[in-house]
Design an enzyme around this catalytic site. Structure first.
Site, PDB file in Angstrom:
ATOM      1  N   GLU A 147      33.065  21.454 -29.140  1.00 58.36           N
ATOM      2  CA  GLU A 147      32.957  22.978 -28.919  1.00 58.36           C
ATOM      3  C   GLU A 147      33.162  23.594 -30.155  1.00 58.36           C
ATOM      4  O   GLU A 147      34.143  24.448 -29.982  1.00 58.36           O
ATOM      5  CB  GLU A 147      33.665  23.367 -27.662  1.00 58.36           C
ATOM      6  CG  GLU A 147      33.052  22.851 -26.406  1.00 58.36           C
ATOM      7  CD  GLU A 147      33.719  23.506 -25.032  1.00 58.36           C
ATOM      8  OE1 GLU A 147      34.691  24.021 -25.237  1.00 58.36           O
ATOM      9  OE2 GLU A 147      32.912  23.584 -23.985  1.00 58.36           O
ATOM     10  N   GLU A 304      29.000  18.848 -20.422  1.00 59.01           N
ATOM     11  CA  GLU A 304      30.232  19.047 -19.801  1.00 59.01           C
ATOM     12  C   GLU A 304      30.030  19.977 -18.501  1.00 59.01           C
ATOM     13  O   GLU A 304      29.256  21.057 -18.667  1.00 59.01           O
ATOM     14  CB  GLU A 304      31.392  19.692 -20.648  1.00 59.01           C
ATOM     15  CG  GLU A 304      32.087  18.980 -21.281  1.00 59.01           C
ATOM     16  CD  GLU A 304      33.272  19.693 -22.136  1.00 59.01           C
ATOM     17  OE1 GLU A 304      33.831  20.537 -21.468  1.00 59.01           O
ATOM     18  OE2 GLU A 304      33.615  19.281 -23.159  1.00 59.01           O
TER      19      GLU A 304
HETATM   20  C1  GAL Z   1      35.702  22.719 -22.534  1.00 60.72           C
HETATM   21  C2  GAL Z   1      36.316  21.638 -23.441  1.00 60.72           C
HETATM   22  C3  GAL Z   1      36.928  20.472 -22.701  1.00 60.72           C
HETATM   23  C4  GAL Z   1      37.863  21.028 -21.542  1.00 60.72           C
HETATM   24  C5  GAL Z   1      36.980  21.830 -20.646  1.00 60.72           C
HETATM   25  C6  GAL Z   1      37.616  22.392 -19.360  1.00 60.72           C
HETATM   26  O1  GAL Z   1      35.812  23.963 -23.073  1.00 60.72           O
HETATM   27  O2  GAL Z   1      35.303  21.103 -24.133  1.00 60.72           O
HETATM   28  O3  GAL Z   1      37.806  19.576 -23.532  1.00 60.72           O
HETATM   29  O4  GAL Z   1      38.722  21.891 -22.042  1.00 60.72           O
HETATM   30  O5  GAL Z   1      36.503  22.901 -21.457  1.00 60.72           O
HETATM   31  O6  GAL Z   1      36.888  23.328 -18.871  1.00 60.72           O
END
Ligand code: GAL
Length: 661
Positions: A147, A304
């Protein structure tokens, strides 16, 4: 794409667990049908515990274990967060906030994108990781950093000032051209020498908008340059595809992903439902459509998402039974060929210990785990959908640069926010049952019947000319207020608003007439509007709706113009959703768009994915009541043949392999 069929994956942080848990993990991953796991995202402190002392024992073991269990690896380069020793030895890598405060390490991403020291150390790590695993048979994807720009997009230190000046020299060539671009004749801001130019740190008053806009552009480019540097190292050692996870989501706006996307081997996005928004599900659909736009219409990867709660919203809501499956399939409907989650096993320590995971704290005898198994089985049944693309003939133009310019410090109304206006227009189309491609203002438009242009405040001459040519050639366009106002230098286009689009829209606006919070105006069509009105004169357009009362009684609020062989609609106020939907319905009808879905509150979404010779209809029911939809073919989730009206239970999704259309 990266996995065969529709993939299922997750982030895995084995550093937080002991080796006996790892063995249990891979067994359960097999049970859950996990195709790909992202590892080593935050691995640096383990891989290089002390400067220049590398230790790959742990990562080797994990890579081996996953490979033995036939699970593919999405390998992080490990550079997302530097280890404590780096900031201790080189505090100059730390980010500096707009007010000049140096930020402490101890969270994550505590590095300044322009720091040469950070870059050197990070690339040294990437070199070792790439050399060691670049040809490993389990490696399916490289995951650069994590990110990028989530927390550290804007840094205000001396390294950044230097890099910003270099970037500006390239853009403008001379200080005079910079002065011209930024309009520094105002407030005695004229520069005499490059050394006087700095990032737009916190100031006593509103800052120079041109400087702020260029700093946004520069900061996005600077991180992209960093991405390229990591890629260059990886390519020397590996032929495996490379990506990084985008954050196409409502609250992050710091990177212009239109410039990034062409450099990704696979476009990947992180998406979390945001309960701070009025309608998180509508935003999910928008983000998925925008991600598809970034992927040039091709399949992409949801890198994610969460099965339940996150930890970073003020109120972290969990998901109702079935919601994670429904959300995942909505992403698939809108073009995702893989669905991945953060994270595999819920942490017991650290800032994200209350974040949901595929294996929750309560273990596997849980509804959450059973839902993961159900999701996995459902995705397996949809494998044949992989590789198909989404069909639509409506586009919406989206621009990060317009966002930056629109939401600047001094504007006619602080309540006017770019993304709100984009979401409103997008939702109107969605609630009419149509699917929208979200594309760049420079995209080729000829294949669309209708193009929606919400609040495109900043537009280049070239982009404006292309939109105009599209309409002249027979296209249909619907433009909303505050579009076309400034050029690429954030300079007002003279001669009446909406500058770039006056001729095409057949209107000329003398002044903006914003409304105070809580004030509304009525229209002669019965609709109501708020926030914004304009002292508008039609030139060639005809009024579709006029204000009744309010500051501009009798003035046109919505217009329609015949331009060349096409039609251009203008909405000069913030219509209430029902009134906006009425206008968009007319535009949709005139353009000959035939929505697949029902008109309603957006709770039933219908999207088609197809490839030559096959097509799949996704019917997503976000609602609390069963829905019906007419289709013919084989329903893949249940395996039932469908011939005519099909019932979609509340909260569920059906996917029909259509008989030849
Ligand atoms: C994203 C990140 C992950 C984790 C996730 C939690 O921003 O890439 O490492 O922190 O959010 O929602």
């Amino acid at each position: 794409m990266i996995t065969a069929g529709i993939g299922l994956g997750c982030d895995y942080n084995p550093e937080q667990w002991s080796p006996d848990v790892w063995r249990e993990d891979v067994r359960l991953m097999r049970q859950a049908g996990i195709d790909i796991v992202a590892i080593n995202i935050f691995g640096w402190a383990y891989l290089e515990p002390r400067p220049d002392e590398y230790d790959f024992t742990g990562l080797d073991a994990i890579v081996r274990l996953l490979h033995e269990h036939d699970i593919k690896i999405n390998l992080g380069t490990g550079t997302a967060s530097p280890p404590p020793w780096l900031a201790t030895r080189h505090p100059e890598i730390l980010p500096v906030a707009a007010d000049g405060t140096t930020l402490y390490p101890g969270g994550r991403q505590a590095w300044c994108p322009s720091s040469p020291v950070f870059r050197r150390r990070a690339l040294a790590l990437v070199e070792r990781v790439a050399r060691r695993y670049g040809e490993h048979p389990a490696l399916a994807l490289w995951h650069v950093s994590n990110e990028l720009g989530c927390h550290n997009a804007h840094c205000y230190d001396e390294d950044t000032a230097e890099a910003f000046r270099r970037w500006l020299r390239k853009r403008y060539g001379s200080v005079d051209a910079l002065n011209d671009g930024w309009g520094t004749s105002f407030w005695s801001q004229r520069y005499g020498d490059w050394s006087e130019v700095r990032p737009p740190g916190q100031a006593l008053s509103a800052r120079n908008p041109g400087q702020v806009l260029d700093f946004h552009r520069f900061s996005s480019d600077e991180l992209l340059d960093y991405y390229r540097d990591e890629v260059e190292v990886l390519r020397r050692h590996s032929a495996v595809p490379i990506t990084t996870n985008f954050m196409v989501t409502a609250h992050i706006r710091n990177l212009d992903y239109w410039t990034w996307a062409p450099e990704m081997d696979v476009v990947a996005n992180d998406h979390y439902l945001d309960h701070r928004l009025g309608d998180p599900t509508a935003e999910l659909a928008f983000a998925a459509d925008l991600t598809r736009g970034l992927a040039g219409g091709q399949p992409w990867m949801l890198m994610e998402s969460a099965v339940g709660a996150v930890t970073w919203q003020p109120h972290n809501l969990t998901k109702a039974p079935g919601e994670a499956i429904r959300n995942s399939l909505t992403h698939v409907a809108r073009g995702a060929d893989a669905v991945c989650f953060f994270q595999w096993r819920a942490s017991t320590q650290g800032a994200e210990k209350f974040h949901s995971a595929l294996i929750p704290h309560a273990g596997t005898d849980t509804e959450a785990w059973r839902e993961v198994l159900r999701l996995s089985a459902t995705l397996d049944r949809l494998d044949e959908v992989a590789g198909t693309t989404v069909d639509t003939d409506v586009a919406l133009l989206f621009s990060w640069q317009a966002w930056w310019a629109c939401d600047g410090e001094s504007r006619p109304s602080q309540d006017l926010r770019y993304l709100d206006q984009v979401h409103r227009a997008y939702n109107a189309v969605r609630e009419l049952g149509a699917t929208t491609d979200v594309v760049a203002p420079s995209a080729a438009l000829d294949r669309y019947r209708l193009v929606v242009v919400p609040c495109l405040h900043l537009v280049s001459d070239q982009e404006a000319a292309a939109i105009q040519a599209y309409v002249a050639a027979g296209g249909h366009v619907l433009v909303t207020f505050y579009s076309g106002i400034v050029d690429q230098d954030d300079r007002i286009r003279l001669g009446g608003y909406p500058g770039a689009f006056c001729e095409m829209l057949g209107v000329s606006v003398e002044e903006f007439v914003p409304l105070l919070p809580g004030h509304e105006v009525s229209l002669d069509t019965g609709g109501r509007a708020r926030l914004w009105t304009e002292r508008l004169r039609t030139t060639t357009a005809r009024p579709v709706a006029r204000y009744v009362g309010g500051p501009l009684p009798g003035v046109a609020a919505v217009t329609r113009n015949a331009y060349g062989a096409g039609t251009a609609w203008y909405v000069a106020t913030e219509l209430r959703p029902d009134a906006l939907r009425d206008v968009v319905r007319e535009a949709v009808r005139t353009a000959g768009v035939r929505p697949l879905g029902p008109e309603g509150d957006g709770s039933v979404e219908v999207v088609r994915r197809s490839a030559p010779g096959r097509s799949y209809l996704f019917v997503v029911n976000h609602g609390t009541r069963d829905a019906e939809y007419a289709a013919t073919g084989l329903e893949l989730v249940t395996g039932d043949a469908v011939n005519g009206l099909m019932r979609i239970p509340a909260g569920e999704v059906r996917v029909i392999r259509e008989e030849s259309r």
